[in-house]
Scaffold this motif. Structure first.
Motif, PDB file in Angstrom:
ATOM      1  N   ASP A  38       0.409  -1.020   2.280  1.00  0.00           N
ATOM      2  CA  ASP A  38      -0.006  -2.408   1.659  1.00  0.00           C
ATOM      3  C   ASP A  38       0.544  -3.584   2.984  1.00  0.00           C
ATOM      4  O   ASP A  38       1.557  -4.084   2.447  1.00  0.00           O
ATOM      5  CB  ASP A  38      -0.011  -3.362   0.478  1.00  0.00           C
ATOM      6  N   TYR A  39      -0.492  -3.778   3.630  1.00  0.00           N
ATOM      7  CA  TYR A  39       0.317  -5.102   5.402  1.00  0.00           C
ATOM      8  C   TYR A  39       0.039  -6.323   4.611  1.00  0.00           C
ATOM      9  O   TYR A  39       1.384  -7.357   5.426  1.00  0.00           O
ATOM     10  CB  TYR A  39       0.367  -4.819   6.221  1.00  0.00           C
ATOM     11  N   ASP A  40      -0.565  -6.536   4.104  1.00  0.00           N
ATOM     12  CA  ASP A  40      -0.973  -7.846   4.060  1.00  0.00           C
ATOM     13  C   ASP A  40      -0.131  -8.782   2.564  1.00  0.00           C
ATOM     14  O   ASP A  40      -0.394  -9.310   2.603  1.00  0.00           O
ATOM     15  CB  ASP A  40      -2.381  -8.066   3.482  1.00  0.00           C
ATOM     16  N   GLN A  41      -0.170  -7.478   1.576  1.00  0.00           N
ATOM     17  CA  GLN A  41       1.312  -8.523   0.512  1.00  0.00           C
ATOM     18  C   GLN A  41       0.343  -9.310   0.063  1.00  0.00           C
ATOM     19  O   GLN A  41       1.269 -11.092  -0.544  1.00  0.00           O
ATOM     20  CB  GLN A  41       3.088  -8.454   0.736  1.00  0.00           C
ATOM     21  N   SER A  42      -0.725  -9.371  -0.874  1.00  0.00           N
ATOM     22  CA  SER A  42      -1.788 -10.630  -0.788  1.00  0.00           C
ATOM     23  C   SER A  42      -1.930 -11.047  -2.097  1.00  0.00           C
ATOM     24  O   SER A  42      -1.560  -9.766  -2.882  1.00  0.00           O
ATOM     25  CB  SER A  42      -2.697 -11.460   0.343  1.00  0.00           C
ATOM     26  N   HIS A  43      -2.129 -12.003  -2.762  1.00  0.00           N
ATOM     27  CA  HIS A  43      -2.990 -11.634  -4.042  1.00  0.00           C
ATOM     28  C   HIS A  43      -3.831 -10.632  -4.580  1.00  0.00           C
ATOM     29  O   HIS A  43      -3.878  -9.751  -5.245  1.00  0.00           O
ATOM     30  CB  HIS A  43      -3.153 -13.518  -4.466  1.00  0.00           C
ATOM     31  N   TYR A  44      -4.885 -10.746  -3.434  1.00  0.00           N
ATOM     32  CA  TYR A  44      -6.259 -10.009  -3.057  1.00  0.00           C
ATOM     33  C   TYR A  44      -5.682  -7.984  -3.067  1.00  0.00           C
ATOM     34  O   TYR A  44      -6.509  -7.869  -3.914  1.00  0.00           O
ATOM     35  CB  TYR A  44      -7.446 -10.241  -3.076  1.00  0.00           C
ATOM     36  N   SER A  45      -4.846  -8.138  -1.992  1.00  0.00           N
ATOM     37  CA  SER A  45      -4.442  -7.008  -1.748  1.00  0.00           C
ATOM     38  C   SER A  45      -3.870  -6.331  -2.871  1.00  0.00           C
ATOM     39  O   SER A  45      -3.997  -4.818  -3.137  1.00  0.00           O
ATOM     40  CB  SER A  45      -3.387  -6.513  -0.694  1.00  0.00           C
ATOM     41  N   HIS A  46      -2.857  -7.058  -3.769  1.00  0.00           N
ATOM     42  CA  HIS A  46      -2.203  -6.254  -4.427  1.00  0.00           C
ATOM     43  C   HIS A  46      -3.539  -6.604  -6.418  1.00  0.00           C
ATOM     44  O   HIS A  46      -3.561  -5.096  -6.400  1.00  0.00           O
ATOM     45  CB  HIS A  46      -1.565  -7.789  -5.013  1.00  0.00           C
ATOM     46  N   ARG A  47      -4.423  -7.106  -6.028  1.00  0.00           N
ATOM     47  CA  ARG A  47      -5.636  -6.407  -6.661  1.00  0.00           C
ATOM     48  C   ARG A  47      -6.805  -5.103  -6.518  1.00  0.00           C
ATOM     49  O   ARG A  47      -6.957  -4.792  -7.242  1.00  0.00           O
ATOM     50  CB  ARG A  47      -6.818  -7.624  -6.668  1.00  0.00           C
ATOM     51  N   LEU A  48      -7.147  -5.106  -5.423  1.00  0.00           N
ATOM     52  CA  LEU A  48      -7.279  -3.854  -4.580  1.00  0.00           C
ATOM     53  C   LEU A  48      -6.150  -2.806  -5.200  1.00  0.00           C
ATOM     54  O   LEU A  48      -6.706  -1.261  -5.849  1.00  0.00           O
ATOM     55  CB  LEU A  48      -7.587  -4.119  -3.130  1.00  0.00           C
ATOM     56  N   MET A  54       5.585   1.649   4.845  1.00  0.00           N
ATOM     57  CA  MET A  54       5.515   2.133   5.772  1.00  0.00           C
ATOM     58  C   MET A  54       4.775   2.570   7.408  1.00  0.00           C
ATOM     59  O   MET A  54       3.916   2.032   6.710  1.00  0.00           O
ATOM     60  CB  MET A  54       6.389   3.967   5.401  1.00  0.00           C
ATOM     61  N   SER A  55       5.084   3.190   8.065  1.00  0.00           N
ATOM     62  CA  SER A  55       4.122   3.092   9.395  1.00  0.00           C
ATOM     63  C   SER A  55       2.819   3.647   9.161  1.00  0.00           C
ATOM     64  O   SER A  55       2.666   4.709   8.713  1.00  0.00           O
ATOM     65  CB  SER A  55       5.036   3.485  10.968  1.00  0.00           C
ATOM     66  N   GLU A  56       1.589   3.861   9.713  1.00  0.00           N
ATOM     67  CA  GLU A  56       0.673   4.348  10.078  1.00  0.00           C
ATOM     68  C   GLU A  56       0.763   5.742  10.261  1.00  0.00           C
ATOM     69  O   GLU A  56       0.599   7.203   9.769  1.00  0.00           O
ATOM     70  CB  GLU A  56      -0.677   4.023  10.605  1.00  0.00           C
ATOM     71  N   ASP A  57       2.174   6.269  11.076  1.00  0.00           N
ATOM     72  CA  ASP A  57       2.258   7.361  11.821  1.00  0.00           C
ATOM     73  C   ASP A  57       2.407   8.246  11.003  1.00  0.00           C
ATOM     74  O   ASP A  57       2.170   9.300  10.473  1.00  0.00           O
ATOM     75  CB  ASP A  57       3.077   7.217  13.017  1.00  0.00           C
ATOM     76  N   GLU A  58       3.888   7.820   9.860  1.00  0.00           N
ATOM     77  CA  GLU A  58       4.557   8.003   9.241  1.00  0.00           C
ATOM     78  C   GLU A  58       3.590   8.769   7.958  1.00  0.00           C
ATOM     79  O   GLU A  58       4.039   9.764   7.100  1.00  0.00           O
ATOM     80  CB  GLU A  58       6.070   7.359   8.109  1.00  0.00           C
ATOM     81  N   ALA A  59       2.328   8.189   7.559  1.00  0.00           N
ATOM     82  CA  ALA A  59       1.447   8.265   6.596  1.00  0.00           C
ATOM     83  C   ALA A  59       0.694   9.580   7.014  1.00  0.00           C
ATOM     84  O   ALA A  59       0.252  10.378   6.354  1.00  0.00           O
ATOM     85  CB  ALA A  59       0.513   6.539   6.344  1.00  0.00           C
ATOM     86  N   LEU A  60       0.094   9.466   7.825  1.00  0.00           N
ATOM     87  CA  LEU A  60      -0.511  10.719   8.889  1.00  0.00           C
ATOM     88  C   LEU A  60       0.293  12.049   8.746  1.00  0.00           C
ATOM     89  O   LEU A  60      -0.452  13.240   8.279  1.00  0.00           O
ATOM     90  CB  LEU A  60      -1.229  10.073   9.635  1.00  0.00           C
ATOM     91  N   HIS A  61       1.458  11.654   9.203  1.00  0.00           N
ATOM     92  CA  HIS A  61       2.916  12.488   8.989  1.00  0.00           C
ATOM     93  C   HIS A  61       2.578  12.949   7.900  1.00  0.00           C
ATOM     94  O   HIS A  61       3.292  14.766   7.213  1.00  0.00           O
ATOM     95  CB  HIS A  61       3.959  12.643   9.231  1.00  0.00           C
ATOM     96  N   LYS A  62       2.953  12.378   6.963  1.00  0.00           N
ATOM     97  CA  LYS A  62       2.224  12.997   4.965  1.00  0.00           C
ATOM     98  C   LYS A  62       0.950  13.698   4.803  1.00  0.00           C
ATOM     99  O   LYS A  62       1.375  14.859   4.076  1.00  0.00           O
ATOM    100  CB  LYS A  62       2.502  11.535   4.495  1.00  0.00           C
ATOM    101  N   ILE A  63       0.357  13.595   5.144  1.00  0.00           N
ATOM    102  CA  ILE A  63      -1.159  14.598   4.651  1.00  0.00           C
ATOM    103  C   ILE A  63      -0.270  15.589   5.387  1.00  0.00           C
ATOM    104  O   ILE A  63      -1.356  16.431   5.005  1.00  0.00           O
ATOM    105  CB  ILE A  63      -2.445  13.381   5.681  1.00  0.00           C
TER     106      ILE A  63
END
Length: 370
Positions: free
Chosen positions: A54-64, A81-90
């Motif tokens: 969650d890069y936005d950290q807003s009210h609506y992003s938290h609801r999502l 975490m960064s997008e590259d780190e996340a894809l590495h987890k996959i």
């Protein structure tokens, strides 16, 4: 046909089945197959490991994010975490789905501007990946309807209803098809051993030297196995309805009649293999190839027959399991019965299979040493 001769052979076959303890397998194997595959095959994907950035950290992003956290289909972990780190987890198989909520998500949503959410799903198994992707889209759509006033006032509304399997249970979709698989495999394997074992032991010469007709010999061999497996029709029905809680909406008479007809076909397949083979091992292997593989591929359990194209569509219509399973899904889930012209046609096709296979087995059986 001489009933006295047939009765004597039937008594002999039943005595051998009891003495060799094959009679235990008559009832143990079908129930084991139903239990193993009924509980083991799952089309639904639940508790997918989901990483949300969650890069936005807003009210609506938290609801999502909350929508995902309260869904049984996702086990959510929120991170920055960064997008590259996340894809590495996959890649390391540490997560199944990565969802990236961009910056200015709430701002663009409130201004009715197009915003993009990144979704990366592990599609090493395509059906599982597609299922998870559709689940994610469904949750995002539901969240959009609840948080975006402009979107929720759309002029098109979908009023969706699921028919025949309202709870979308895997058991309701799989167990009726498994009955067709079980009643194809178990009787055929047992029937495949009935004549070939006589060849291996040399007792087939008693038949060659006796005045017993071929039709009497075949009837005496098949009737005991047919009667024993007829009881499985009721046992499998009880497991399906009371253990797996599959609804039964059709005619029990239709279920029983179609199953008896189907057992005759299965026995005929096994008997035909027993006639043309010389050893029990070859007979069993050939029966497994002819019954199990087509039973899985063309029964409709794994893939709908209507989704097949080309040669696979033709092959599906060659094997009787497709016709029987259509009737099974009808009597369990739909309840149309003989009011359906397709059900009537499929019953006629099953009867034709039985006549052809029995006639072919009688023709190929030789009352002499080759």
């Amino acid at each position: 046909m001489r009933t006295g001769v047939i009765k004597a052979y039937i008594l002999k076959e039943l005595t051998e089945l009891i003495r060799s303890r094959f009679i235990v397998m008559v009832y143990l194997m079908p129930s084991m197959i139903l239990f193993l595959f009924g509980y083991g095959i799952r089309m639904e994907v639940t508790h997918a490991r989901t990483l949300i950035i969650d890069y936005d950290q807003s009210h609506y992003s938290h609801r999502l994010v909350s929508k995902f956290e309260h869904s049984k289909y996702f086990d959510v972990m929120v991170s920055t975490m960064s997008e590259d780190e996340a894809l590495h987890k996959i890649k390391k198989a540490e997560t199944d789905v990565v969802i990236i909520i961009p910056e200015s998500f709430e701002k663009r949503l409130l201004h009715s501007q197009t915003t993009q959410i990144g979704v990366f799903a592990d599609a090493a198994f395509p059906s599982r990946g597609l299922t998870m992707e559709n689940y994610v889209k469904g949750v995002i759509l539901d969240a959009a309807l609840s948080v975006s006033p402009g979107f929720s006032k759309g002029i098109i509304q979908i009023n969706q209803r699921t028919l025949f399997n309202q709870a979308m249970r895997d058991e309701d979709a799989i167990v009726p098809g498994l009955i067709g698989l079980v009643l194809l495999i178990a009787p055929a394997i047992l029937a495949a051993l009935l004549i070939v074992k006589e060849k291996e032991r040399g007792t087939i010469f008693n038949f060659y030297a006796s005045p017993v007709a071929k039709i009497e010999f075949l009837a005496a061999k098949m009737i005991p196995v047919f009667l024993l497996h007829s009881l499985n029709i009721f046992i499998l029905f009880l497991w399906a309805v009371y253990l797996f809680e599959v609804p039964f909406r059709g005619s029990f008479l239709l279920y029983w009649f179609a199953s008896e007809l189907y057992i005759i076909i299965s026995l005929s397949i096994g008997m035909l293999i027993s006639v043309i083979t010389r050893t029990q091992i070859v007979a069993v292997v050939l029966t497994v190839i002819i019954t199990i593989i087509p039973g899985f591929l063309y029964s409709g359990i794994i893939m709908p027959i209507s989704s097949m194209v080309g040669v696979s569509q033709v092959e599906a219509h060659i094997f009787p399991v497709m016709y029987y399973n259509h009737i099974m899904y009808d009597v369990f889930l739909v309840g149309e019965g003989l009011n359906s012209s397709k059900t009537q046609a499929y019953l006629a096709i099953l009867a034709m299979y039985g006549v052809i296979l029995l006639s072919l087995g009688r023709w190929l059986l030789r009352k002499e040493l080759r």
